[in-house]
Write a protein that holds these residues in place. Structure first.
Motif, PDB file in Angstrom:
ATOM      1  N   UNK A 162     -31.639  14.850  -3.885  1.00 17.68           N
ATOM      2  CA  UNK A 162     -30.632  13.951  -4.465  1.00 17.68           C
ATOM      3  C   UNK A 162     -30.169  13.233  -3.259  1.00 17.68           C
ATOM      4  N   UNK A 163     -29.362  12.056  -3.719  1.00 18.20           N
ATOM      5  CA  UNK A 163     -28.972  11.157  -2.701  1.00 18.20           C
ATOM      6  C   UNK A 163     -27.901  11.841  -1.677  1.00 18.20           C
ATOM      7  N   UNK A 164     -27.288  12.953  -2.388  1.00 20.63           N
ATOM      8  CA  UNK A 164     -26.313  13.687  -1.589  1.00 20.63           C
ATOM      9  C   UNK A 164     -27.114  14.444  -0.380  1.00 20.63           C
ATOM     10  N   UNK A 165     -28.262  14.910  -0.787  1.00 23.67           N
ATOM     11  CA  UNK A 165     -29.164  15.502   0.307  1.00 23.67           C
ATOM     12  C   UNK A 165     -29.801  14.770   1.173  1.00 23.67           C
ATOM     13  N   UNK A 166     -30.041  13.517   0.775  1.00 22.25           N
ATOM     14  CA  UNK A 166     -30.826  12.632   1.715  1.00 22.25           C
ATOM     15  C   UNK A 166     -29.521  12.000   2.762  1.00 22.25           C
ATOM     16  N   UNK A 167     -28.351  12.197   2.382  1.00 28.58           N
ATOM     17  CA  UNK A 167     -27.221  11.761   3.346  1.00 28.58           C
ATOM     18  C   UNK A 167     -27.074  12.631   4.135  1.00 28.58           C
ATOM     19  N   UNK A 168     -26.950  13.918   3.718  1.00 34.02           N
ATOM     20  CA  UNK A 168     -27.150  14.969   4.593  1.00 34.02           C
ATOM     21  C   UNK A 168     -27.943  14.999   5.914  1.00 34.02           C
ATOM     22  N   UNK A 169     -29.449  14.809   5.317  1.00 32.18           N
ATOM     23  CA  UNK A 169     -30.419  14.843   5.998  1.00 32.18           C
ATOM     24  C   UNK A 169     -30.425  13.634   7.248  1.00 32.18           C
ATOM     25  N   UNK A 170     -29.668  12.404   6.845  1.00 33.87           N
ATOM     26  CA  UNK A 170     -29.674  11.470   7.604  1.00 33.87           C
ATOM     27  C   UNK A 170     -28.498  11.639   8.686  1.00 33.87           C
ATOM     28  N   UNK A 171     -27.516  12.284   8.151  1.00 32.96           N
ATOM     29  CA  UNK A 171     -26.269  12.768   9.171  1.00 32.96           C
ATOM     30  C   UNK A 171     -26.898  13.666  10.176  1.00 32.96           C
ATOM     31  N   UNK A 172     -27.651  14.817   9.646  1.00 37.77           N
ATOM     32  CA  UNK A 172     -28.248  15.689  10.549  1.00 37.77           C
ATOM     33  C   UNK A 172     -29.164  15.108  11.655  1.00 37.77           C
ATOM     34  N   UNK A 173     -29.908  14.183  11.282  1.00 39.33           N
ATOM     35  CA  UNK A 173     -30.941  13.583  12.124  1.00 39.33           C
ATOM     36  C   UNK A 173     -30.178  13.050  13.391  1.00 39.33           C
ATOM     37  N   UNK A 174     -29.100  12.414  13.192  1.00 46.07           N
ATOM     38  CA  UNK A 174     -28.144  11.761  14.374  1.00 46.07           C
ATOM     39  C   UNK A 174     -27.867  12.737  15.120  1.00 46.07           C
ATOM     40  N   UNK A 223     -20.742  24.095   4.571  1.00 45.78           N
ATOM     41  CA  UNK A 223     -20.765  25.340   4.932  1.00 45.78           C
ATOM     42  C   UNK A 223     -21.979  26.424   4.438  1.00 45.78           C
ATOM     43  N   UNK A 224     -22.793  25.570   3.635  1.00 50.64           N
ATOM     44  CA  UNK A 224     -24.216  26.569   3.301  1.00 50.64           C
ATOM     45  C   UNK A 224     -25.140  26.200   4.310  1.00 50.64           C
ATOM     46  N   UNK A 225     -24.871  25.382   5.302  1.00 53.81           N
ATOM     47  CA  UNK A 225     -25.891  25.143   6.699  1.00 53.81           C
ATOM     48  C   UNK A 225     -25.255  25.977   7.861  1.00 53.81           C
ATOM     49  N   UNK A 226     -26.043  26.565   8.493  1.00 56.48           N
ATOM     50  CA  UNK A 226     -25.771  27.367   9.626  1.00 56.48           C
ATOM     51  C   UNK A 226     -26.204  26.500  10.922  1.00 56.48           C
ATOM     52  N   UNK A 227     -24.840  26.326  11.767  1.00 60.96           N
ATOM     53  CA  UNK A 227     -24.962  25.558  12.773  1.00 60.96           C
ATOM     54  C   UNK A 227     -24.793  26.219  14.043  1.00 60.96           C
ATOM     55  N   UNK A 228     -25.019  27.449  14.137  1.00 62.41           N
ATOM     56  CA  UNK A 228     -24.683  28.488  15.360  1.00 62.41           C
ATOM     57  C   UNK A 228     -25.857  28.279  16.438  1.00 62.41           C
ATOM     58  N   UNK A 284     -37.580  22.697   7.858  1.00 54.80           N
ATOM     59  CA  UNK A 284     -36.772  23.442   8.840  1.00 54.80           C
ATOM     60  C   UNK A 284     -35.865  22.450   9.693  1.00 54.80           C
ATOM     61  N   UNK A 285     -36.635  21.437  10.135  1.00 56.39           N
ATOM     62  CA  UNK A 285     -35.841  20.430  11.210  1.00 56.39           C
ATOM     63  C   UNK A 285     -34.550  19.933  10.311  1.00 56.39           C
ATOM     64  N   UNK A 286     -34.838  19.853   9.159  1.00 47.22           N
ATOM     65  CA  UNK A 286     -33.490  19.179   8.390  1.00 47.22           C
ATOM     66  C   UNK A 286     -32.691  20.346   7.890  1.00 47.22           C
ATOM     67  N   UNK A 287     -32.746  21.393   8.407  1.00 51.88           N
ATOM     68  CA  UNK A 287     -31.933  22.552   7.984  1.00 51.88           C
ATOM     69  C   UNK A 287     -31.785  22.984   6.645  1.00 51.88           C
ATOM     70  N   UNK A 288     -32.868  23.108   6.176  1.00 56.18           N
ATOM     71  CA  UNK A 288     -33.067  23.821   4.898  1.00 56.18           C
ATOM     72  C   UNK A 288     -33.440  25.319   5.008  1.00 56.18           C
ATOM     73  N   UNK A 289     -33.057  25.998   4.203  1.00 56.43           N
ATOM     74  CA  UNK A 289     -33.219  27.479   4.381  1.00 56.43           C
ATOM     75  C   UNK A 289     -34.673  27.822   3.772  1.00 56.43           C
ATOM     76  N   UNK A 290     -35.401  28.206   4.659  1.00 54.55           N
ATOM     77  CA  UNK A 290     -37.008  28.200   4.262  1.00 54.55           C
ATOM     78  C   UNK A 290     -37.526  29.734   4.972  1.00 54.55           C
ATOM     79  N   UNK A 291     -38.412  30.365   4.316  1.00 48.54           N
ATOM     80  CA  UNK A 291     -39.534  31.196   4.926  1.00 48.54           C
ATOM     81  C   UNK A 291     -40.944  30.335   4.629  1.00 48.54           C
TER      82      UNK A 291
END
Length: 326
Positions: free
Chosen positions: A264-276, A312-317, A38-45
């Protein structure tokens, strides 16, 4: 010289991405992993019935969600001034029957509406020890401190767990052929029945999951959270004060290994960017009216918009609103 054994975990061929729709069910460890996702913006229940420990309680929860049958007063028991559902954690209990049902059904309807679109089921088995409600014979999710003589303790067998979960997986795949199942055994030891009983129960869970992998070689994978805790993190400094639950440091390490396995590396890169970005959002300024903080907000807002446009698949509202409120 290496003073610990390292668990070798191959990269999974069932990746988890930010486009995945994930349902986590099971013990408190599934909640820890869910919070990280959730903290890393995945779509979960996450645990719509609350924390559940044994495989049958989890399978019953999924079955009920698939049938979309809401709960009624007939599904509740009254004990010690509270109404309880034997399928739910105590978080849903209440002194008022209508409030109890509303909490249960609001959460249930939310999850039932999503279950046919789930791409990844993350299932954490806690123990093979279970309890049958004496009046019906049904295995319960929680005993709610009701007197023990109203329950029948059982140890679930490998065969029964496998039979039950074959049925569950087949039912889900009829609704969603692309669904995948990531199983793990909770690293939390169940010490109430003793050390030997805990090991027997964990062994049953491991054997059941291994058999399910053989039945469903394309759909089922196992993540060795239990092995990571028992081998790599066997020192008690990696446990909480109760000496049973993993510490926050241990949970963070297991999350790292989970990330290496399923991202995947792309996902980990997104996680790192989001952490900042998340670190920036967590910043508490000493002088919120200062020009320097205004510049900080503007730069962070730009980062957020660039991130949102690129993903765009990640909501930032929610984060936009939070930033505007600072």
């Amino acid at each position: 010289m290496d003073f610990r054994t390292i668990i070798q975990i191959p990269r999974s061929d069932i990746p988890v991405t930010h486009s995945s729709r994930i349902l986590l069910l099971g013990s408190c460890f599934s909640t820890h992993m869910g919070q990280q996702l959730l903290q890393h913006k995945f779509r979960i229940d996450m645990n719509p019935f609350g924390i559940l420990y044994n495989p049958f309680s989890i399978s019953r929860a999924i079955g009920r969600l698939l049938k979309a049958i809401p709960f009624s007063e007939a599904d509740l028991v009254y004990h010690n001034g509270l109404y309880h559902s034997l399928m739910h954690h105590g978080d849903f209990s209440d002194v008022d029957v209508h409030t109890c049902l509303q909490k249960i059904n609001d959460r249930f309807e939310h999850a039932a509406g999503k279950i046919r679109h789930i791409t990844h089921f993350f299932i954490t088995f806690g123990t093979a020890r279970a309890y049958r409600w004496g009046e019906s014979g049904d295995i319960v999710g929680n005993c709610h401190q009701i007197p023990a003589d109203r329950f029948i303790p059982v140890r679930l067998s490998v065969e029964k767990i496998v039979e039950e979960w074959i049925s569950v997986i087949v039912s889900i795949k009829k609704e969603n052929p692309h669904a995948r199942f990531l199983f793990t055994v909770s690293p939390v030891r169940h010490w109430k029945e003793g050390a030997h009983e805990n090991q027997l129960n964990k062994s049953i869970l491991h054997l059941a999951i291994d058999t399910l992998q053989q039945y469903f070689p394309d759909e089922v994978r196992y993540f060795p959270a239990y092995e990571l805790m028992m081998d790599e993190l066997r020192d008690y400094r990696f446990y909480g004060n109760d000496m049973m639950h993993p510490s926050s440091q241990a949970t963070a390490y297991i999350w790292e290994r989970f990330s290496e396995t399923f991202f995947l590396e792309e996902t980990r890169s997104i996680n790192a960017e989001w952490a900042q970005i998340r670190n920036g959002l967590d910043h508490r300024p000493l002088h919120p009216e200062s020009a320097s903080f205004a510049a900080f907000k503007a730069a962070l807002s730009h980062k957020l918009e660039v991130f949102a446009a690129r993903n765009p698949e990640i909501s930032c509202e929610e984060e936009r609103n939070l930033l505007q409120s600072k």
